[in-house]
Design an enzyme around this catalytic site. Sequence first.
Site, PDB file in Angstrom:
ATOM      1  N   THR A  56     115.793  36.110  41.320  1.00  0.00           N
ATOM      2  CA  THR A  56     114.373  35.746  41.240  1.00  0.00           C
ATOM      3  C   THR A  56     113.791  35.843  42.649  1.00  0.00           C
ATOM      4  O   THR A  56     114.514  35.683  43.640  1.00  0.00           O
ATOM      5  CB  THR A  56     114.170  34.312  40.734  1.00  0.00           C
ATOM      6  OG1 THR A  56     114.785  33.424  41.664  1.00  0.00           O
ATOM      7  CG2 THR A  56     114.788  34.108  39.363  1.00  0.00           C
TER       8      THR A  56
ATOM      9  N   GLU B 246     113.900  35.871  34.425  1.00  0.00           N
ATOM     10  CA  GLU B 246     114.814  35.279  33.436  1.00  0.00           C
ATOM     11  C   GLU B 246     114.557  35.783  32.015  1.00  0.00           C
ATOM     12  O   GLU B 246     115.344  35.538  31.114  1.00  0.00           O
ATOM     13  CB  GLU B 246     114.652  33.749  33.431  1.00  0.00           C
ATOM     14  CG  GLU B 246     115.144  33.042  34.682  1.00  0.00           C
ATOM     15  CD  GLU B 246     114.071  32.949  35.776  1.00  0.00           C
ATOM     16  OE1 GLU B 246     113.158  33.798  35.792  1.00  0.00           O
ATOM     17  OE2 GLU B 246     114.164  32.026  36.602  1.00  0.00           O
TER      18      GLU B 246
ATOM     19  N   LYS C   3      97.279  17.626  40.267  1.00  0.00           N
ATOM     20  CA  LYS C   3      97.296  16.341  39.548  1.00  0.00           C
ATOM     21  C   LYS C   3      96.293  15.408  40.204  1.00  0.00           C
ATOM     22  O   LYS C   3      96.579  14.751  41.187  1.00  0.00           O
ATOM     23  CB  LYS C   3      98.711  15.768  39.555  1.00  0.00           C
ATOM     24  CG  LYS C   3      99.703  16.708  38.892  1.00  0.00           C
ATOM     25  CD  LYS C   3     101.147  16.290  39.049  1.00  0.00           C
ATOM     26  CE  LYS C   3     102.062  17.397  38.585  1.00  0.00           C
ATOM     27  NZ  LYS C   3     102.335  18.449  39.586  1.00  0.00           N
TER      28      LYS C   3
ATOM     29  N   TRP D 113      95.020  16.777  34.862  1.00  0.00           N
ATOM     30  CA  TRP D 113      95.514  18.018  35.415  1.00  0.00           C
ATOM     31  C   TRP D 113      94.361  19.011  35.575  1.00  0.00           C
ATOM     32  O   TRP D 113      93.591  19.229  34.641  1.00  0.00           O
ATOM     33  CB  TRP D 113      96.571  18.639  34.498  1.00  0.00           C
ATOM     34  CG  TRP D 113      97.913  17.989  34.640  1.00  0.00           C
ATOM     35  CD1 TRP D 113      98.201  16.877  35.364  1.00  0.00           C
ATOM     36  CD2 TRP D 113      99.129  18.406  34.037  1.00  0.00           C
ATOM     37  NE1 TRP D 113      99.526  16.575  35.260  1.00  0.00           N
ATOM     38  CE2 TRP D 113     100.129  17.491  34.451  1.00  0.00           C
ATOM     39  CE3 TRP D 113      99.488  19.461  33.200  1.00  0.00           C
ATOM     40  CZ2 TRP D 113     101.456  17.613  34.042  1.00  0.00           C
ATOM     41  CZ3 TRP D 113     100.803  19.578  32.793  1.00  0.00           C
ATOM     42  CH2 TRP D 113     101.792  18.653  33.214  1.00  0.00           C
TER      43      TRP D 113
HETATM   44  P1  ADP Z   1     109.180  34.285  40.768  1.00  0.00           P
HETATM   45  O1  ADP Z   1     109.300  33.094  39.839  1.00  0.00           O
HETATM   46  O2  ADP Z   1     110.162  34.232  41.836  1.00  0.00           O
HETATM   47  O3  ADP Z   1     107.766  34.591  41.175  1.00  0.00           O
HETATM   48  P2  ADP Z   1     109.168  36.113  38.582  1.00  0.00           P
HETATM   49  O4  ADP Z   1     108.688  37.452  38.836  1.00  0.00           O
HETATM   50  O5  ADP Z   1     110.282  35.936  37.648  1.00  0.00           O
HETATM   51  O6  ADP Z   1     109.599  35.544  39.948  1.00  0.00           O
HETATM   52  O7  ADP Z   1     107.916  35.250  38.154  1.00  0.00           O
HETATM   53  C1  ADP Z   1     107.733  34.731  36.885  1.00  0.00           C
HETATM   54  C2  ADP Z   1     106.522  33.863  36.901  1.00  0.00           C
HETATM   55  O8  ADP Z   1     105.341  34.623  37.165  1.00  0.00           O
HETATM   56  C3  ADP Z   1     106.226  33.197  35.585  1.00  0.00           C
HETATM   57  O9  ADP Z   1     107.028  32.044  35.408  1.00  0.00           O
HETATM   58  C4  ADP Z   1     104.749  32.868  35.711  1.00  0.00           C
HETATM   59  O10 ADP Z   1     104.539  31.683  36.450  1.00  0.00           O
HETATM   60  C5  ADP Z   1     104.224  34.036  36.514  1.00  0.00           C
HETATM   61  N1  ADP Z   1     103.604  34.993  35.611  1.00  0.00           N
HETATM   62  C6  ADP Z   1     104.107  36.144  35.140  1.00  0.00           C
HETATM   63  N2  ADP Z   1     103.226  36.777  34.347  1.00  0.00           N
HETATM   64  C7  ADP Z   1     102.113  36.011  34.300  1.00  0.00           C
HETATM   65  C8  ADP Z   1     100.846  36.103  33.644  1.00  0.00           C
HETATM   66  N3  ADP Z   1     100.532  37.139  32.894  1.00  0.00           N
HETATM   67  N4  ADP Z   1      99.974  35.095  33.832  1.00  0.00           N
HETATM   68  C9  ADP Z   1     100.271  34.046  34.613  1.00  0.00           C
HETATM   69  N5  ADP Z   1     101.434  33.904  35.257  1.00  0.00           N
HETATM   70  C10 ADP Z   1     102.349  34.867  35.106  1.00  0.00           C
END
Ligand code: ADP
Length: 555
Positions: free
Chosen positions: A193, A337, A450, A455
């Site tokens: 990640t 993931e 918060k 929220w």
């Molecule tokens: P990292 O968590 O290290 O940034 P990832 O690429 O796995 O790596 O990121 C996943 C996260 O990106 C998701 O858990 C979410 O928070 C955000 N995310 C992905 N796609 C979207 C989307 N379309 N809208 C909002 N958030 C998104």
Amino acid sequence: MLSTMQDVPLTVTRILTHGTQVHGTSRITTWTGEGEPQRRSFAEAGARAAQLAHALHTELGVRDGDRVATLMWNNAEHVEAYYAAPAMGAVLHTLNLRLPVDQLVWIVGHAADRVVIVNGSLLPLLAPLLSRMPSIEHVVVSGPGDRAVLEADPAPGGRRPQVHDYEELIGGRPTSYDWPELDERQAAAMCYTSGTTGDPKGVVYSHRSIYLHSMQANSAESMALTDRDTTLVIVPQFHVNAWGLPHATFMSGVNMLMPDRFLQPKPLAEMIDAERPTHAAAVPSIWQGLLAELAERPRDISCLNQVTVGGSACPPALMVAFDKLGVTVRHAWGMTETSPLGTIACPPAHAIGTDEEFAYRVTQGRFPAGVEARLTGPNGERLPWDGTSAGELEVRGPWIAAAYYGGVDGEPMRPADKFSEDGWLKTGDVGTISPDGYLTLTDRVKDVIKSGGEWISSLELENALMAHPDIAEAAVVAVPDEKWGERPLATVVFKDGVTVDFADLRAFLADRVAKWQLPERWVCTTVVPKTSVGKFDKKVIRRQYADGTLDVTRL
Ligand code: ADP
């Protein structure tokens, strides 16, 4: 009673053999920056993947389960590595070239990579780190770049890995390989990640998860690509397998256009103009840059029928801008993931052509059958799919991680904040789900503001700000507040040459969000800090605020 059906393993090998045989004439085109792009058919790439597998096996001694890392841009050679390593039984480990170097060194050590295939242009990044990467025995260099940087003396006591040239290494070897019969549950690829909200963690994809995810990516509900399409794969191959595109394309013969290192708005606009892709995939920040470029130097991008936008929330204003250019945006949500396809926003039939259509399109999208979802409230209670109850999203399915890689001798890790006791992935994303299965994210658990027991969604404020005609980018973070616990801080980047009074921006927002959500603290900046994969880096903004390095205006 058991079924009477054949139990044929679902493997990356099968995707490779199918793609090279049935779709042998489909093409991978790699942008070279000058002159003709490099063009290679799937059949040629498949033959070269076999040659690479021979070289890895015979020359470099790669065996079952060994990690073969790549430090590469999106290009045909990277696709060859995508198939060679998993199909021979090894594990492809894509390294994120934008990570801070200490994290890169840590990740290579944690995964115990034995081989790294690197683009020549990235040698200046890799060479100084090699003495800190003792597991690496072989460096295979592909494409242009100065090899001399590898000649520097290793650190005292350090070993020098063997260096090979990619083309010399694979040249003259057999163009077919007797691929082993693999267990579909075995590791095929791994990706850490990018650590937006914490330390990098290794996700290990199986052959089966990649196969099933590729079928989903190809479905009409997802990207719906066929051999009549060409996809411009901007999302990096080092980031969640480029959203599955290099695999999905071999399954259905979709041509690939690979930008290599030419990811700036100008060359991207040029390659769209020249190669006429019908689809493209990238995070919103890339599209923002491209739209600014097109505003300055208009070009016809109407060849794009559809673009997939995900990785962070797609601002509705971006969708509108694309609509005006005749390009349909499909918003998608996913994570490292989740392989990553979790949801994709195709509106339901009854909404098409009605006022509801846009509202569906700006959600994160609908869950496919392969992804089960549930929402958990602050006290662990299950929340209904009613479109208003907001909770943490948890998911499970055949292409969703069940654990993180624990290192060579370590057990897989299942931290309690990431996996529920009954095995669901806790996404860290907060949102609602409508009765018909559309997800709307309101925030990340770690980013939500918060304020006095309520929220505030940082995402909603950002989207509202980015709808302002003079704002190029806006990021909102929570900052400590004596009275309310936390309050929103808005950082905005104005479009070239304009500034707007913060009081006017606040008034603009007041028409769009509840009054108690309006930020009091405002910062004007030239660029919003980004993570290695182009997302707003809110950790950095919060730190800058805490350090007092931001010029904050209070209203
Ligand atoms: P990292 O968590 O290290 O940034 P990832 O690429 O796995 O790596 O990121 C996943 C996260 O990106 C998701 O858990 C979410 O928070 C955000 N995310 C992905 N796609 C979207 C989307 N379309 N809208 C909002 N958030 C998104």
